[in-house]
Write a protein that holds these residues in place. Sequence first.
Motif, mmCIF file in Angstrom:
data_model
loop_
_atom_site.group_PDB
_atom_site.id
_atom_site.type_symbol
_atom_site.label_atom_id
_atom_site.label_comp_id
_atom_site.label_asym_id
_atom_site.label_seq_id
_atom_site.Cartn_x
_atom_site.Cartn_y
_atom_site.Cartn_z
ATOM 1 N N ARG A 279 -0.853 11.354 -10.622
ATOM 2 C CA ARG A 279 -1.701 12.553 -10.705
ATOM 3 C C ARG A 279 -1.040 13.642 -11.552
ATOM 4 O O ARG A 279 -1.725 14.481 -12.132
ATOM 5 N N LEU B 77 0.379 6.285 -7.140
ATOM 6 C CA LEU B 77 -0.854 7.043 -7.391
ATOM 7 C C LEU B 77 -0.612 8.547 -7.280
ATOM 8 O O LEU B 77 -1.153 9.326 -8.065
ATOM 9 N N GLU B 78 0.207 8.962 -6.327
ATOM 10 C CA GLU B 78 0.539 10.388 -6.208
ATOM 11 C C GLU B 78 1.311 10.859 -7.436
ATOM 12 O O GLU B 78 1.035 11.932 -7.971
ATOM 13 N N LEU C 2 4.862 9.270 4.371
ATOM 14 C CA LEU C 2 4.592 7.853 4.615
ATOM 15 C C LEU C 2 4.915 7.567 6.081
ATOM 16 O O LEU C 2 5.957 7.992 6.572
ATOM 17 N N GLU D 45 -8.513 2.370 -6.484
ATOM 18 C CA GLU D 45 -8.315 3.172 -5.280
ATOM 19 C C GLU D 45 -9.432 4.176 -5.054
ATOM 20 O O GLU D 45 -9.528 4.749 -3.989
ATOM 21 N N PHE E 284 7.270 12.762 0.107
ATOM 22 C CA PHE E 284 6.170 11.812 0.302
ATOM 23 C C PHE E 284 5.959 11.583 1.795
ATOM 24 O O PHE E 284 6.907 11.284 2.523
ATOM 25 N N PRO F 50 0.801 -1.235 0.000
ATOM 26 C CA PRO F 50 0.000 0.000 0.000
ATOM 27 C C PRO F 50 0.831 1.280 0.000
ATOM 28 O O PRO F 50 0.409 2.280 -0.590
ATOM 29 N N HIS F 51 1.994 1.287 0.615
ATOM 30 C CA HIS F 51 2.834 2.494 0.618
ATOM 31 C C HIS F 51 3.396 2.765 -0.775
ATOM 32 O O HIS F 51 3.386 3.909 -1.249
ATOM 33 N N ARG F 52 3.857 1.738 -1.438
ATOM 34 C CA ARG F 52 4.379 1.909 -2.796
ATOM 35 C C ARG F 52 3.258 2.291 -3.758
ATOM 36 O O ARG F 52 3.451 3.130 -4.639
ATOM 37 N N ARG F 53 2.092 1.685 -3.579
ATOM 38 C CA ARG F 53 0.947 2.023 -4.426
ATOM 39 C C ARG F 53 0.563 3.487 -4.225
ATOM 40 O O ARG F 53 0.268 4.203 -5.178
ATOM 41 N N GLN F 54 0.603 3.956 -2.985
ATOM 42 C CA GLN F 54 0.301 5.363 -2.687
ATOM 43 C C GLN F 54 1.262 6.289 -3.433
ATOM 44 O O GLN F 54 0.846 7.280 -4.023
ATOM 45 N N VAL F 55 2.544 5.956 -3.430
ATOM 46 C CA VAL F 55 3.544 6.764 -4.137
ATOM 47 C C VAL F 55 3.233 6.796 -5.629
ATOM 48 O O VAL F 55 3.236 7.866 -6.254
#
Length: 105
Positions: free
Chosen positions: A38, A34-35, A51, A104, A49, A27-32
């Motif tokens: 954008r 996705l950010e 985290l 997401e 980032f 989830p942390h890598r996916r968050q990066v």
Amino acid sequence: MAPASEIEHPDIDDVDLSSVLLALADPHRRQVILELARDPKTERQCSTFVLPIAKSTKTHHWRVLRESGLVYQRAVGNGLYIQLRDEDLRRRFPGLLDTIAALED
């Protein structure tokens, strides 16, 4: 953006879908990702980032993202910059980034 010469990046044609999916499973890598997705043309300093993990763990995540072929990294002094390999990924795995983003929402 061309890959930094001092940091090794896989050729996009050598990037394996299973490695990409394994990297995105966290989830942390996916968050990066996705950010970065954008604004895919933007290069960001890794320290920007937010985290909830230790610096050493972040370093591990940056390496996994780079080695899986998801990002380019560039070292500048003591800082590390990261950018999504948007065009490469869209060519190699059409629809992948859009699918991840949709999951997401």
